[in-house]
Design a protein around this motif. Structure first.
Motif, PDB file in Angstrom:
ATOM      1  N   HIS A 217       0.843  -1.204   0.000  1.00 44.85           N
ATOM      2  CA  HIS A 217       0.000   0.000   0.000  1.00 44.85           C
ATOM      3  C   HIS A 217       0.873   1.246   0.000  1.00 44.85           C
ATOM      4  N   LYS A 218       0.281   2.371  -0.386  1.00 44.29           N
ATOM      5  CA  LYS A 218       1.010   3.635  -0.375  1.00 44.29           C
ATOM      6  C   LYS A 218       1.285   4.047   1.073  1.00 44.29           C
ATOM      7  N   PRO A 219       2.231   4.958   1.282  1.00 43.17           N
ATOM      8  CA  PRO A 219       2.585   5.342   2.653  1.00 43.17           C
ATOM      9  C   PRO A 219       1.429   5.995   3.410  1.00 43.17           C
ATOM     10  N   ARG A 271       8.719  -0.635   1.961  1.00 45.81           N
ATOM     11  CA  ARG A 271       9.288   0.542   2.578  1.00 45.81           C
ATOM     12  C   ARG A 271       9.451   1.682   1.575  1.00 45.81           C
ATOM     13  N   THR A 272       9.593   2.891   2.113  1.00 47.29           N
ATOM     14  CA  THR A 272       9.680   4.071   1.265  1.00 47.29           C
ATOM     15  C   THR A 272      10.976   4.092   0.465  1.00 47.29           C
ATOM     16  N   ASP A 273      10.919   4.732  -0.701  1.00 46.04           N
ATOM     17  CA  ASP A 273      12.103   4.983  -1.511  1.00 46.04           C
ATOM     18  C   ASP A 273      12.624   6.405  -1.298  1.00 46.04           C
ATOM     19  N   PHE A 274      11.696   7.304  -0.895  1.00 49.34           N
ATOM     20  CA  PHE A 274      12.063   8.721  -0.825  1.00 49.34           C
ATOM     21  C   PHE A 274      11.176   9.429   0.196  1.00 49.34           C
ATOM     22  N   TRP A 287      15.622  12.223   2.337  1.00 46.65           N
ATOM     23  CA  TRP A 287      16.300  10.924   2.451  1.00 46.65           C
ATOM     24  C   TRP A 287      15.852  10.081   1.277  1.00 46.65           C
ATOM     25  N   ASN A 288      16.784   9.352   0.676  1.00 51.78           N
ATOM     26  CA  ASN A 288      16.377   8.410  -0.363  1.00 51.78           C
ATOM     27  C   ASN A 288      17.069   7.079  -0.150  1.00 51.78           C
ATOM     28  N   LYS A 289      16.440   6.050  -0.625  1.00 49.65           N
ATOM     29  CA  LYS A 289      16.887   4.672  -0.373  1.00 49.65           C
ATOM     30  C   LYS A 289      18.272   4.415  -0.949  1.00 49.65           C
ATOM     31  N   THR A 290      18.540   4.992  -2.099  1.00 51.98           N
ATOM     32  CA  THR A 290      19.824   4.751  -2.756  1.00 51.98           C
ATOM     33  C   THR A 290      20.976   5.350  -1.964  1.00 51.98           C
ATOM     34  N   LEU A 291      20.800   6.607  -1.513  1.00 56.55           N
ATOM     35  CA  LEU A 291      21.854   7.279  -0.758  1.00 56.55           C
ATOM     36  C   LEU A 291      22.006   6.667   0.630  1.00 56.55           C
ATOM     37  N   GLY A 292      20.878   6.383   1.278  1.00 49.97           N
ATOM     38  CA  GLY A 292      20.906   5.679   2.557  1.00 49.97           C
ATOM     39  C   GLY A 292      20.999   6.557   3.788  1.00 49.97           C
ATOM     40  N   PHE A 293      21.206   7.872   3.619  1.00 50.22           N
ATOM     41  CA  PHE A 293      21.233   8.773   4.776  1.00 50.22           C
ATOM     42  C   PHE A 293      20.616  10.113   4.359  1.00 50.22           C
ATOM     43  N   PRO A 294      20.086  10.862   5.336  1.00 53.07           N
ATOM     44  CA  PRO A 294      19.403  12.113   5.007  1.00 53.07           C
ATOM     45  C   PRO A 294      20.386  13.232   4.662  1.00 53.07           C
ATOM     46  N   GLU A 295      19.941  14.142   3.809  1.00 52.32           N
ATOM     47  CA  GLU A 295      20.723  15.306   3.426  1.00 52.32           C
ATOM     48  C   GLU A 295      19.900  16.570   3.659  1.00 52.32           C
ATOM     49  N   THR A 296      20.538  17.593   4.182  1.00 51.54           N
ATOM     50  CA  THR A 296      19.897  18.890   4.364  1.00 51.54           C
ATOM     51  C   THR A 296      20.447  19.844   3.314  1.00 51.54           C
ATOM     52  N   CYS A 297      19.555  20.589   2.688  1.00 50.70           N
ATOM     53  CA  CYS A 297      19.996  21.552   1.684  1.00 50.70           C
ATOM     54  C   CYS A 297      20.965  22.555   2.320  1.00 50.70           C
ATOM     55  N   ALA A 339       6.259  11.355   1.383  1.00 48.15           N
ATOM     56  CA  ALA A 339       6.908  10.037   1.320  1.00 48.15           C
ATOM     57  C   ALA A 339       6.344   9.261   0.139  1.00 48.15           C
ATOM     58  N   SER A 340       7.189   8.448  -0.476  1.00 46.93           N
ATOM     59  CA  SER A 340       6.739   7.656  -1.626  1.00 46.93           C
ATOM     60  C   SER A 340       7.386   6.284  -1.608  1.00 46.93           C
TER      61      SER A 340
END
Length: 353
Positions: A217-219, A271-274, A287-297, A339-340
């Motif tokens: 299901h969707k988030p 689980r979420t991808d983004f 945060w995205n699944k590929t990077l694996g850790f959160p980033e702040t602009c 979230a997606s």
């Protein structure tokens, strides 16, 4: 085909969710056999099979065979291995007696008119055993929310049997006397991800098969606001708007004397991808699944800090936290968490005033 309604209880939620229109169909007992089965137990003794002949037939016209191997002509044994007796009974039938049932005596027996080369009677000896379940379908299912899930439990049993279905080890309250090989869950919801069990019994024993059903299901997204005062007293406020309505609190009042953290709490399958935090039209970080850790602009690094809590065995939620480091008058507006996953995307908002 009749429909039945059953219940689906999930330990992590308080509501009872309905599985609408769960239905059963009768299980066919097989496609039919050329050989009439005789049910026996291992080590049974003196199992008798009779062969009726026509009036003008003599004993020697009748041949008993085990598979393709002849046992007797008339009442004369030619290959008994000590397992058989053949005689003429009181009704003048040629009767084959199996002295003791063993693995070597199970199988198909034929009574044949040798002169006409015609099969008079065929009998198959089968051992009475506990039921077996044929795994002819996938037992791990990924079902989209809102669709139908069909669980197949094909049973093989030489004698009558009964099927019960279980959910979370609780027997489903289905009509008494129904032997159902197919359980259909209509309009399945995310709360019905569970282990479903087909439990089969007959007079000799039981067997079971588990089906692991996961509803994708969707988030589901909600925001929880945590504020900590100088004396470390934490207050929490749940604010959810747009997308998933759980409850709605008042606007959060920002104070320089309090540490404020916005928690984006997400339940998604898979689980979420983004996941992304934004304020107004401005992106704070993600945060995205590929990077694996959160980033702040870069433009927000001195004002906000983003961290992520991963799901644990105690909690199935993902949490992306946004901490307001030094509250100022610029930290007001509508904060949104999006979230997606592969199914869809969803978001929630909170107003900071």
């Amino acid at each position: 085909m009749r429909g039945y309604t059953v219940f689906c209880k999930v330990m992590t939620i308080s509501a009872v969710v309905y599985l609408l229109g769960a239905e059963l169909i009768d299980d066919p007992k097989g496609k039919g056999q050329d050989a009439l089965p005789i049910l026996v137990n291992m080590f049974d003794t003196n199992v008798k099979i009779t062969c009726t002949r026509h009036k003008n037939q003599v004993d020697e016209d009748i041949v008993w065979r085990y598979g393709d191997d002849p046992i007797s002509f008339g009442i004369t044994l030619i290959n008994s291995n000590g397992n058989y007796l053949v005689n003429r009974n009181a009704y003048k039938e040629i009767q084959l007696t199996i002295k003791k049932i063993s693995a070597g005596t199970l199988g198909t027996y034929s009574c044949i008119n040798r002169k006409l080369n015609k099969n008079i009677k065929t009998v198959e000896l089968k051992i009475i055993e506990k039921p077996s379940i044929v795994n002819h379908a996938n037992t791990t299912l990924m079902i989209p929310e809102g669709s139908n899930a069909t669980l197949w439990c094909k049973v093989e049993s030489a004698i009558d049997y009964k099927i019960d279905w279980f959910l979370h080890d609780n027997k489903l309250d289905l009509p008494v006397g129904i032997n159902g090989s197919r359980l259909t869950i209509c309009n399945i919801t995310r709360y019905c991800s569970a282990i479903y069990r087909c439990f089969v019994t007959n007079a000799k024993g039981n067997n079971s098969m588990d089906f692991d059903v996961t509803v994708i299901h969707k988030p589901m997204v909600k925001i929880e606001v945590n504020t900590t005062t100088d004396d470390n007293v934490v207050t929490k406020e749940l604010v959810v708007t747009k997308g998933n309505v759980v409850t709605k609190g008042n606007d959060v009042k920002l104070s320089k004397k309090k540490k404020t953290t916005l928690e984006c709490i997400i339940n998604a399958e898979p689980r979420t991808d983004f996941i992304e935090w934004s304020v107004g039209e401005r992106r704070i970080g993600s945060w995205n699944k590929t990077l694996g850790f959160p980033e702040t602009c870069k433009s927000f690094k001195k004002r906000y800090m983003i961290t992520k809590d991963e799901p644990t065995i105690f909690s199935e939620h993902e949490v992306l936290k946004l901490q307001i480091l030094k509250p100022t008058k610029d930290d007001v507006g509508t904060f949104k968490c999006s979230a997606s996953n592969i199914v869809d995307s969803q978001s929630a908002e909170v107003e900071i005033a």
